[in-house]
Design an enzyme around this catalytic site. Structure first.
Site, PDB file in Angstrom:
ATOM      1  N   HIS A 259      10.798   4.277   8.337  1.00 35.57           N
ATOM      2  CA  HIS A 259      11.747   5.380   8.170  1.00 35.57           C
ATOM      3  C   HIS A 259      13.172   5.036   8.592  1.00 35.57           C
ATOM      4  O   HIS A 259      13.875   5.846   9.211  1.00 35.57           O
ATOM      5  CB  HIS A 259      11.257   6.615   8.919  1.00 35.57           C
ATOM      6  CG  HIS A 259       9.979   7.186   8.371  1.00 35.57           C
ATOM      7  ND1 HIS A 259       9.679   7.211   7.026  1.00 35.57           N
ATOM      8  CD2 HIS A 259       8.899   7.742   9.001  1.00 35.57           C
ATOM      9  CE1 HIS A 259       8.493   7.765   6.835  1.00 35.57           C
ATOM     10  NE2 HIS A 259       7.985   8.090   8.025  1.00 35.57           N
TER      11      HIS A 259
ATOM     12  N   ASN B  96       9.534   5.460   4.785  1.00 36.38           N
ATOM     13  CA  ASN B  96       8.292   4.679   4.785  1.00 36.38           C
ATOM     14  C   ASN B  96       8.559   3.276   5.341  1.00 36.38           C
ATOM     15  O   ASN B  96       9.526   3.062   6.056  1.00 36.38           O
ATOM     16  CB  ASN B  96       7.645   4.655   3.402  1.00 36.38           C
ATOM     17  CG  ASN B  96       6.132   4.681   3.462  1.00 36.38           C
ATOM     18  OD1 ASN B  96       5.512   3.902   4.179  1.00 36.38           O
ATOM     19  ND2 ASN B  96       5.522   5.589   2.715  1.00 36.38           N
ATOM     20  N   ARG B  97       7.700   2.311   5.009  1.00 33.02           N
ATOM     21  CA  ARG B  97       7.700   1.016   5.709  1.00 33.02           C
ATOM     22  C   ARG B  97       8.358  -0.097   4.904  1.00 33.02           C
ATOM     23  O   ARG B  97       8.272  -0.137   3.675  1.00 33.02           O
ATOM     24  CB  ARG B  97       6.260   0.618   6.050  1.00 33.02           C
ATOM     25  CG  ARG B  97       5.599   1.560   7.047  1.00 33.02           C
ATOM     26  CD  ARG B  97       4.103   1.302   7.180  1.00 33.02           C
ATOM     27  NE  ARG B  97       3.516   2.173   8.203  1.00 33.02           N
ATOM     28  CZ  ARG B  97       3.104   3.418   7.983  1.00 33.02           C
ATOM     29  NH1 ARG B  97       3.209   3.936   6.769  1.00 33.02           N
ATOM     30  NH2 ARG B  97       2.591   4.140   8.959  1.00 33.02           N
TER      31      ARG B  97
ATOM     32  N   HIS C 277      10.381  14.936   5.733  1.00 34.53           N
ATOM     33  CA  HIS C 277       9.128  14.605   6.423  1.00 34.53           C
ATOM     34  C   HIS C 277       8.542  15.841   7.124  1.00 34.53           C
ATOM     35  O   HIS C 277       8.099  15.762   8.272  1.00 34.53           O
ATOM     36  CB  HIS C 277       9.397  13.495   7.438  1.00 34.53           C
ATOM     37  CG  HIS C 277       8.196  12.674   7.797  1.00 34.53           C
ATOM     38  ND1 HIS C 277       7.118  13.189   8.493  1.00 34.53           N
ATOM     39  CD2 HIS C 277       7.904  11.364   7.571  1.00 34.53           C
ATOM     40  CE1 HIS C 277       6.226  12.234   8.689  1.00 34.53           C
ATOM     41  NE2 HIS C 277       6.681  11.119   8.124  1.00 34.53           N
ATOM     42  N   SER C 278       8.507  16.978   6.434  1.00 33.12           N
ATOM     43  CA  SER C 278       7.920  18.179   7.026  1.00 33.12           C
ATOM     44  C   SER C 278       6.404  18.059   7.123  1.00 33.12           C
ATOM     45  O   SER C 278       5.747  17.547   6.216  1.00 33.12           O
ATOM     46  CB  SER C 278       8.284  19.418   6.199  1.00 33.12           C
ATOM     47  OG  SER C 278       9.641  19.759   6.380  1.00 33.12           O
TER      48      SER C 278
ATOM     49  N   ASP D 154      -2.800   8.268   4.972  1.00 31.20           N
ATOM     50  CA  ASP D 154      -1.399   7.891   5.151  1.00 31.20           C
ATOM     51  C   ASP D 154      -1.089   6.908   4.038  1.00 31.20           C
ATOM     52  O   ASP D 154      -0.842   5.728   4.267  1.00 31.20           O
ATOM     53  CB  ASP D 154      -1.157   7.270   6.529  1.00 31.20           C
ATOM     54  CG  ASP D 154       0.329   7.101   6.838  1.00 31.20           C
ATOM     55  OD1 ASP D 154       1.165   7.517   6.005  1.00 31.20           O
ATOM     56  OD2 ASP D 154       0.663   6.533   7.895  1.00 31.20           O
TER      57      ASP D 154
ATOM     58  N   GLU E  45       5.302  13.658   1.259  1.00 37.84           N
ATOM     59  CA  GLU E  45       6.625  13.043   1.245  1.00 37.84           C
ATOM     60  C   GLU E  45       6.911  12.458  -0.137  1.00 37.84           C
ATOM     61  O   GLU E  45       6.430  11.382  -0.486  1.00 37.84           O
ATOM     62  CB  GLU E  45       6.700  11.938   2.299  1.00 37.84           C
ATOM     63  CG  GLU E  45       6.350  12.387   3.708  1.00 37.84           C
ATOM     64  CD  GLU E  45       5.976  11.215   4.591  1.00 37.84           C
ATOM     65  OE1 GLU E  45       6.776  10.271   4.689  1.00 37.84           O
ATOM     66  OE2 GLU E  45       4.858  11.234   5.167  1.00 37.84           O
TER      67      GLU E  45
END
Length: 346
Positions: A103, A77-78, A174-175, A246, A311
């Site tokens: 990521h 993530n960020r 992250h599928s 998201d 996720e």
């Protein structure tokens, strides 16, 4: 179990694919980025299909992939502004989604070859050492990830890590799932339940504001099973920012053992996915940035909404937000987390 050559990097390194199989479930994983390239599972009539999005070549995974199936790290993530402070020192990270780091940076764990410690019919163990300073993160970090099929219909991913210096860590897979089958169009009819009473609203750059907002009365209320597309076009400012979902959901419970996180049902095929995790949060992402420029193994192009990610992870931007659960790992600590994906059909 011997793997099969999937391809080679520009530098000449061989990328190997390993296939785990138990009962009707088959899972293919690369030693490049721990990427899950295929998950084959039956529908209600017993017909097998691959239910995750992917690509055909090493070149595409390294150069074009929006993290399809990948192990993301050192920090999933960020991270706001590509910077964080730890124990009085400030660390600068490469910014790959301006103005933030996503990521783990442009050369995160998904772009690295992992060493294979064990390759068995139902278990694959990968390991790598992320060196001090890699993508700006402090400390030598040893990470082991185990993919296993402990019972029919179940994929389990276990993560462990140690460091020789204080660092930050957030790992996930992250599928992009499409239970109707890869390349079969959008997932908006998938019926989803998420075990969360709150989510993390974000600013215009998709960094959490620090608040935990109740899902009640919002398009983020998946406490009862709801089609993904039911409220996707609502004019909620949060949906506008992300061009869909998201967002990070705060899971119920206080950690510890595996607990339910989400369930997904695809009415056409009858396939169902139940997700359990030891982690505190789940990022729901509806593939908003898929734009028709990528072609999957089915030969069909991927457009926005053609896959959905669940996720399991720690909180985004936790290194910069003291009110969030800590993402710091210290030398005297052992990181461990687990996520279980259980497939069935009805």
């Amino acid at each position: 179990m011997a793997g099969e050559t999937f391809g080679r990097t520009k530098g000449g390194d061989t990328v190997t694919a390993y296939t785990l199989e138990r009962g009707p479930l088959r899972v293919q994983v690369l030693d490049l980025g721990g990427i899950v390239t295929r998950i084959e599972t039956p529908d209600r009539a017993g017909h097998l299909a691959n239910v995750v999005l992917g690509l055909d070549s090493v070149e595409d995974y390294l150069g074009k992939s929006p993290h399809f199936g990948a192990l993301t790290g050192r920090f999933a993530n960020r991270i706001a502004g590509g910077r964080f402070s730890l124990d009085g020192a400030t660390y600068a990270l490469p910014v790959n989604t301006p103005p933030n780091t996503l990521h783990g940076g442009p050369n995160g764990f998904d772009k690295r070859l992992w060493s294979v410690q064990k390759a068995e019919a139902t278990r694959l163990v990968l390991h790598r050492r992320s060196r001090d300073g890699e993508e700006g993160f402090p400390g030598n970090l040893d990470v082991t990830v185990t993919y296993s099929l402990p019972e029919d219909g179940t994929l389990r991913i276990d993560y462990t890590a140690w460091t020789d210096r204080p660092t930050v860590l957030n790992l996930t897979n992250h599928s992009y799932f499409n239970l109707a089958g890869e390349g079969s169009a959008d997932v908006f009819g998938h019926v989803v339940r998420i075990e969360a009473d709150g989510f993390l609203p974000t600013d215009a750059t998709q960094i959490p504001t620090g608040a935990i907002q109740p899902v009640a009365g919002t398009p983020f209320d998946f406490r009862t099973a709801t089609p993904l597309g039911a409220r996707l076009r609502d004019g909620d400012p949060q949906l506008v920012i992300a061009k869909g979902y998201d967002h990070c959901f705060v899971l119920r419970g206080d950690g510890g053992g595996l607990r339910p996180a989400a369930s997904v049902f695809e009415p056409g095929s009858g396939r169902r996915l139940d997700i359990a995790t030891t982690l505190p949060a789940l990022q729901l992402y509806t593939g908003n940035n898929l734009d028709g420029t990528l072609i999957g193994p089915s030969g069909r192009i991927y457009r926005s909404g053609d896959g959905v990610c669940f996720e399991t992870q720690g909180f985004p931007d936790a290194p910069n937000q003291p009110s969030f659960p800590s993402a710091v790992l210290r030398p005297d600590e052992h990181y461990a987390s687990s996520t279980r994906y259980s497939f069935s059909a009805a």
